[in-house]
Motif scaffolding. Sequence first.
Motif, PDB file in Angstrom:
ATOM      1  N   GLN A 125       1.165  -1.116  -0.460  1.00 40.67           N
ATOM      2  CA  GLN A 125      -0.045   0.425   0.018  1.00 40.67           C
ATOM      3  C   GLN A 125       1.207   1.144   0.161  1.00 40.67           C
ATOM      4  O   GLN A 125       0.404   3.046  -0.706  1.00 40.67           O
ATOM      5  CB  GLN A 125      -1.303   0.461   1.293  1.00 40.67           C
ATOM      6  CG  GLN A 125      -1.511   1.260   1.485  1.00 40.67           C
ATOM      7  CD  GLN A 125      -2.542   1.377   2.286  1.00 40.67           C
ATOM      8  OE1 GLN A 125      -2.905   0.117   3.075  1.00 40.67           O
ATOM      9  NE2 GLN A 125      -2.697   2.011   3.294  1.00 40.67           N
ATOM     10  N   ALA A 126       1.877   1.387   0.541  1.00 42.67           N
ATOM     11  CA  ALA A 126       2.496   2.600   1.562  1.00 42.67           C
ATOM     12  C   ALA A 126       3.902   2.210  -0.101  1.00 42.67           C
ATOM     13  O   ALA A 126       4.681   3.576  -0.443  1.00 42.67           O
ATOM     14  CB  ALA A 126       3.588   2.349   2.383  1.00 42.67           C
ATOM     15  N   GLY A 127       4.234   1.358  -1.112  1.00 40.30           N
ATOM     16  CA  GLY A 127       5.076   1.683  -2.295  1.00 40.30           C
ATOM     17  C   GLY A 127       6.658   1.407  -1.381  1.00 40.30           C
ATOM     18  O   GLY A 127       7.425   1.822  -2.117  1.00 40.30           O
ATOM     19  N   LEU A 128       6.372   0.847  -0.564  1.00 41.54           N
ATOM     20  CA  LEU A 128       7.919   0.516  -0.318  1.00 41.54           C
ATOM     21  C   LEU A 128       8.184  -0.929  -0.680  1.00 41.54           C
ATOM     22  O   LEU A 128       7.555  -1.354  -1.819  1.00 41.54           O
ATOM     23  CB  LEU A 128       8.154  -0.250   1.124  1.00 41.54           C
ATOM     24  CG  LEU A 128       7.041   0.629   2.343  1.00 41.54           C
ATOM     25  CD1 LEU A 128       7.542   0.178   3.351  1.00 41.54           C
ATOM     26  CD2 LEU A 128       8.091   1.974   2.359  1.00 41.54           C
ATOM     27  N   SER A 129       9.580  -0.604  -1.537  1.00 47.47           N
ATOM     28  CA  SER A 129      10.773  -1.358  -1.588  1.00 47.47           C
ATOM     29  C   SER A 129      11.466  -2.481  -1.035  1.00 47.47           C
ATOM     30  O   SER A 129      11.083  -2.734   0.275  1.00 47.47           O
ATOM     31  CB  SER A 129      11.930  -0.880  -2.197  1.00 47.47           C
ATOM     32  OG  SER A 129      12.990  -0.154  -1.242  1.00 47.47           O
ATOM     33  N   VAL A 130      11.427  -3.607  -1.349  1.00 48.34           N
ATOM     34  CA  VAL A 130      11.816  -4.981  -1.130  1.00 48.34           C
ATOM     35  C   VAL A 130      13.092  -4.103   0.168  1.00 48.34           C
ATOM     36  O   VAL A 130      13.116  -4.722   1.098  1.00 48.34           O
ATOM     37  CB  VAL A 130      13.078  -6.139  -1.335  1.00 48.34           C
ATOM     38  CG1 VAL A 130      11.085  -6.789  -2.135  1.00 48.34           C
ATOM     39  CG2 VAL A 130      13.697  -5.443  -2.542  1.00 48.34           C
ATOM     40  N   ALA A 131      14.527  -3.115  -0.574  1.00 46.20           N
ATOM     41  CA  ALA A 131      15.408  -2.990   0.087  1.00 46.20           C
ATOM     42  C   ALA A 131      14.614  -2.375   1.708  1.00 46.20           C
ATOM     43  O   ALA A 131      15.211  -2.224   2.695  1.00 46.20           O
ATOM     44  CB  ALA A 131      15.863  -1.895   0.098  1.00 46.20           C
ATOM     45  N   ASP A 132      13.290  -1.250   1.494  1.00 48.18           N
ATOM     46  CA  ASP A 132      13.129  -0.813   3.031  1.00 48.18           C
ATOM     47  C   ASP A 132      12.250  -1.772   3.797  1.00 48.18           C
ATOM     48  O   ASP A 132      11.986  -1.829   4.606  1.00 48.18           O
ATOM     49  CB  ASP A 132      11.119   0.087   2.096  1.00 48.18           C
ATOM     50  CG  ASP A 132      12.011   1.370   1.591  1.00 48.18           C
ATOM     51  OD1 ASP A 132      12.267   1.666   2.193  1.00 48.18           O
ATOM     52  OD2 ASP A 132      11.210   1.789   0.665  1.00 48.18           O
ATOM     53  N   ASP A 134      -4.642   6.692   6.036  1.00 43.97           N
ATOM     54  CA  ASP A 134      -3.695   5.265   5.395  1.00 43.97           C
ATOM     55  C   ASP A 134      -4.787   4.097   5.721  1.00 43.97           C
ATOM     56  O   ASP A 134      -4.710   3.535   5.603  1.00 43.97           O
ATOM     57  CB  ASP A 134      -2.881   5.710   5.095  1.00 43.97           C
ATOM     58  CG  ASP A 134      -2.409   7.042   3.782  1.00 43.97           C
ATOM     59  OD1 ASP A 134      -3.666   7.287   3.360  1.00 43.97           O
ATOM     60  OD2 ASP A 134      -1.066   7.635   4.422  1.00 43.97           O
ATOM     61  N   LEU A 135      -4.154   4.025   7.262  1.00 46.68           N
ATOM     62  CA  LEU A 135      -4.614   2.908   7.764  1.00 46.68           C
ATOM     63  C   LEU A 135      -5.426   2.365   7.196  1.00 46.68           C
ATOM     64  O   LEU A 135      -6.058   1.098   7.722  1.00 46.68           O
ATOM     65  CB  LEU A 135      -3.786   2.998   9.561  1.00 46.68           C
ATOM     66  CG  LEU A 135      -3.604   1.873  10.552  1.00 46.68           C
ATOM     67  CD1 LEU A 135      -2.403   0.908   9.858  1.00 46.68           C
ATOM     68  CD2 LEU A 135      -3.030   2.043  11.746  1.00 46.68           C
ATOM     69  N   VAL A 136      -7.054   3.248   7.468  1.00 42.48           N
ATOM     70  CA  VAL A 136      -8.220   3.074   7.822  1.00 42.48           C
ATOM     71  C   VAL A 136      -8.349   2.310   5.841  1.00 42.48           C
ATOM     72  O   VAL A 136      -8.993   0.867   6.097  1.00 42.48           O
ATOM     73  CB  VAL A 136      -8.792   3.903   8.097  1.00 42.48           C
ATOM     74  CG1 VAL A 136     -10.206   3.394   7.279  1.00 42.48           C
ATOM     75  CG2 VAL A 136      -9.345   4.793   8.724  1.00 42.48           C
ATOM     76  N   ALA A 137      -7.459   2.314   5.534  1.00 42.54           N
ATOM     77  CA  ALA A 137      -7.485   1.752   3.700  1.00 42.54           C
ATOM     78  C   ALA A 137      -6.701   0.306   4.122  1.00 42.54           C
ATOM     79  O   ALA A 137      -6.620  -0.483   2.679  1.00 42.54           O
ATOM     80  CB  ALA A 137      -8.094   2.797   3.061  1.00 42.54           C
ATOM     81  N   ALA A 138      -6.618  -0.096   4.862  1.00 41.86           N
ATOM     82  CA  ALA A 138      -5.009  -1.010   4.937  1.00 41.86           C
ATOM     83  C   ALA A 138      -6.271  -2.552   4.526  1.00 41.86           C
ATOM     84  O   ALA A 138      -6.813  -2.352   5.161  1.00 41.86           O
ATOM     85  CB  ALA A 138      -4.546  -1.747   5.967  1.00 41.86           C
ATOM     86  N   ASP A 139      -5.493  -3.335   3.633  1.00 40.70           N
ATOM     87  CA  ASP A 139      -5.871  -4.114   2.853  1.00 40.70           C
ATOM     88  C   ASP A 139      -5.412  -5.397   3.623  1.00 40.70           C
ATOM     89  O   ASP A 139      -4.456  -6.104   3.534  1.00 40.70           O
ATOM     90  CB  ASP A 139      -5.906  -4.131   1.551  1.00 40.70           C
ATOM     91  CG  ASP A 139      -6.535  -5.477   0.703  1.00 40.70           C
ATOM     92  OD1 ASP A 139      -7.911  -6.355   1.465  1.00 40.70           O
ATOM     93  OD2 ASP A 139      -6.732  -5.995  -0.302  1.00 40.70           O
ATOM     94  N   LEU A 140      -6.397  -5.235   4.920  1.00 42.85           N
ATOM     95  CA  LEU A 140      -5.297  -7.058   6.122  1.00 42.85           C
ATOM     96  C   LEU A 140      -6.322  -7.808   5.239  1.00 42.85           C
ATOM     97  O   LEU A 140      -7.598  -7.998   5.551  1.00 42.85           O
ATOM     98  CB  LEU A 140      -5.839  -6.158   7.696  1.00 42.85           C
ATOM     99  CG  LEU A 140      -4.855  -5.163   7.600  1.00 42.85           C
ATOM    100  CD1 LEU A 140      -4.991  -4.634   9.311  1.00 42.85           C
ATOM    101  CD2 LEU A 140      -3.737  -5.055   7.482  1.00 42.85           C
ATOM    102  N   SER A 141      -5.424  -8.781   5.902  1.00 41.51           N
ATOM    103  CA  SER A 141      -6.363 -10.479   5.654  1.00 41.51           C
ATOM    104  C   SER A 141      -7.236 -10.496   6.765  1.00 41.51           C
ATOM    105  O   SER A 141      -7.007 -10.704   7.652  1.00 41.51           O
ATOM    106  CB  SER A 141      -4.833 -11.332   6.143  1.00 41.51           C
ATOM    107  OG  SER A 141      -4.275 -11.404   6.769  1.00 41.51           O
ATOM    108  N   TYR A 142      -7.755 -11.338   6.504  1.00 43.63           N
ATOM    109  CA  TYR A 142      -9.286 -11.524   6.983  1.00 43.63           C
ATOM    110  C   TYR A 142      -9.900 -13.331   6.954  1.00 43.63           C
ATOM    111  O   TYR A 142      -9.993 -13.830   5.649  1.00 43.63           O
ATOM    112  CB  TYR A 142     -10.435 -10.994   6.801  1.00 43.63           C
ATOM    113  CG  TYR A 142     -12.115 -11.607   7.358  1.00 43.63           C
ATOM    114  CD1 TYR A 142     -11.832 -11.745   8.759  1.00 43.63           C
ATOM    115  CD2 TYR A 142     -12.621 -12.377   6.458  1.00 43.63           C
ATOM    116  CE1 TYR A 142     -13.000 -13.012   9.476  1.00 43.63           C
ATOM    117  CE2 TYR A 142     -14.036 -12.198   7.335  1.00 43.63           C
ATOM    118  CZ  TYR A 142     -14.176 -12.683   8.438  1.00 43.63           C
ATOM    119  OH  TYR A 142     -15.808 -13.620   9.427  1.00 43.63           O
ATOM    120  N   ALA A 143      -9.546 -14.295   8.293  1.00 38.78           N
ATOM    121  CA  ALA A 143     -10.307 -15.041   7.905  1.00 38.78           C
ATOM    122  C   ALA A 143     -10.800 -15.652   9.155  1.00 38.78           C
ATOM    123  O   ALA A 143     -10.374 -15.084  10.351  1.00 38.78           O
ATOM    124  CB  ALA A 143      -9.603 -16.678   7.056  1.00 38.78           C
TER     125      ALA A 143
END
Lengths: 456, 456
Positions: A410-417, B417-426
């Motif tokens: 979501q934040a566009g971080l890289s693998v290095a980040d 931004d955190l509100v919109a985080a696409d977090l896993s659910y089961a």
Amino acid sequence: MGSRLVVVGGGAAGMSAASAARRTDPALEIVVLEASGYAAYGLCGIPYYLAGSVTSADDLVAYPPTFFRDRRRIDLRLHTSVSHIDPERRHVTVSQDGHERRLGYGSLIVTTGGRPVRPPLPGLDDERVFTIRTLEDAISLRCLLDAGRVGSVLVVGGGYIGLEMAEALAERGAAVTVVEAENQVMPNLDSPVAALVEQEVRRRGVDLRLRTMLHGAERIGDQLAVRVGTQRLVVDAVVLATGVRAASSLAADVGAKTDDTGALLVDSAMRTSLPDVFAAGDCVAPHHRVLGRPAFVPLGPAANKMGRVAGIAAAGGSATFPGVVGTAVVKVFDLAVARTGLTLAEALAEGLPAVATDALGKSRAKYYPGSGPVHVRLVHTNDGRLLGAQVVGVGDGVAKRIDVVAVALQAGLSVADLVAADLSYAPPYAPVYEPVLLAAQAADALATQPDSPVAA
Amino acid sequence: MGSRLVVVGGGAAGMSAASAARRTDPALEIVVLEASGYAAYGLCGIPYYLAGSVTSADDLVAYPPTFFRDRRRIDLRLHTSVSHIDPERRHVTVSQDGHERRLGYGSLIVTTGGRPVRPPLPGLDDERVFTIRTLEDAISLRCLLDAGRVGSVLVVGGGYIGLEMAEALAERGAAVTVVEAENQVMPNLDSPVAALVEQEVRRRGVDLRLRTMLHGAERIGDQLAVRVGTQRLVVDAVVLATGVRAASSLAADVGAKTDDTGALLVDSAMRTSLPDVFAAGDCVAPHHRVLGRPAFVPLGPAANKMGRVAGIAAAGGSATFPGVVGTAVVKVFDLAVARTGLTLAEALAEGLPAVATDALGKSRAKYYPGSGPVHVRLVHTNDGRLLGAQVVGVGDGVAKRIDVVAVALQAGLSVADLVAADLSYAPPYAPVYEPVLLAAQAADALATQPDSPVAA
């Protein structure tokens, strides 16, 4: 009439929309029309209800109808279906108790969800053939199970719903056969990761048959004779888990735009192409942040979030849905299986210069009781852009590990980040060499040595 | 001589540094000097070793000395201490087997770790008084426990190490008293969150006394009479867990710059202010990304990461350490207790316009077996800048939930931004109303209505 909000569908998206609309406009008239006898139910809980670990179907209902009626002043009408939308005259045609009548709206929210794909094969229109998409379906199957009448079952489809059903039925003591037409289970995983899932499914006694199709079923007394591949099996029940499509026809038939899978297209406020008609949930293809375009990924949490945005917007408020990254987790026997973003196969199909880096770590410190393997696959470009992840392993930590990558995407971080992520550590919860970070380190080493041979 | 790398300290940071240096320069001579008899040990595992769930102290050692000597060609010298650094002549004074000699270096990495704070009180220099900072300390206490000679114990300090020790000793059947001078346990949590921890500690039978100081101890046969507050107790052992300081004097005494807590200051490649002298681990105050300045937060994962960067840089490679956000998790009986970023108290002390938003959710779907409460506190500015989080609850998911916020902090995401985080659910792993997202929604509502009354 102009101020009435009508919501078609009382599932997760519909009830989230209605509730958010109520908070946005305390005076708005809000009507929810739900075809089944349940609203605000959790479809995702059905496997656990069938397995018996959830006692009653009522437990899967987040709030009872009275809660919405009395506490939120939402006019929730069960057993009420909608057969037509007239977007010019702004009314819907409603069927209730065999009577049709029209209901006008100022704004409309379509949350008609998904519909199961039913293979066009002989003999599947039988009460011993189930598509588990409503609580009513689930209750029928559970009654058979409770009566001890399901000694053997065929599950058609090895996607995540098929495997959840296989587990639930195996836990009830049924002999379970799963047939899957493709050469791997869970098409939304890369094949090396899917192979770990197959191993677990077989270890737990399920007869899993890949590259095998169902050709039809025939009733024989209380049983069904089914033709799978070149064989004939006799089983007590068949469960169809052959995929889901957007149930978009109500809106699409009157001109709402869809993507090529048939899912409704919406703007960031969940508006369809029809005036004052919004949509949310599994009937929609929301914006996918990694793909940068709409994609059909029907999953519960996004349905809730989309519903909330649609409800606020339809009630005159301001809200936007920034999209999904495609995060999902499923329990398959002792494994948690999770994904986010793109698989390597999906990324390559998209034309991206993608590679995958795999790492095997532990769920806890190696010396801590209950520590088990966690396999992490990161999908990324050669120059270190993060595209997705798959995590398979033991314990509740798998679900939340995928969430770490979901937020990074979501934040566009890289693998290095990601290598530098300051993740929590304590022996009961994680090893000091956290598997996600091991994978990120390996991916970063690949990305900073672009000439070295790359294993995908 | 010019190409020799000397590492002072063979803990997590030191062995990570030596290993990274070896990968960077296969020809470099690498010497690690470790004062104790163990290298690459996990201090964080000591409570589980004392509790008995980890059988042997050897299990806490990540790799045996032979691994480093034979596989990585690292000259690891145990029972070898360093008494002086001469940064001008580039040598260290080494003590081994009672002999002192000089050892030259081309570059030096100081990983001397932390040292326990010992209150200057009478009677604490006794073999029944323990500061658990080395495996040797832990082995002595475990021997007493295994011999059944610790029926009662006083733990001094209610920080996370004190509470881990209290749990371990209680699991061995000891009657445990914990005294804490402050009016809450775990000073790195806000008091409402710490109160949840206190409740759990008391529920499990620990005699927790807040606002209570130790005044001294006196040996009576095999026992110790201790004065705590206005009372006198007789116990079989005392464990001091009264905090940790950076063990920085070796470098600081010859001019290396430190912060006001005495921790070494370094640049992004882990260079101290002394030429060719690097530092890593608990003796360092690394850059804190949320504070935007160095801070002393001694934690294992950062020690490994800093060590890796120091090793690469000292061996002539290129690497930078971008800093920490202060993520930590600890198990306290049935609760996982986690934090990242700043607490409200820390943020206010920093002069930030901070508020806190609390949400109570579930660890799993409410209908799924084993679902339990998860309390989330988000710390943020009035206008929605995320500053930190605290999560307390049941299950492995707590640790990984804090990681979601840790990545969000690293990426500079807002609460919106955190509100919109696409977090896993089961259902087995998370409720559809994920507690982190519930908190983010509430925080976002506060941030978008800045005139409403704010409860901190």
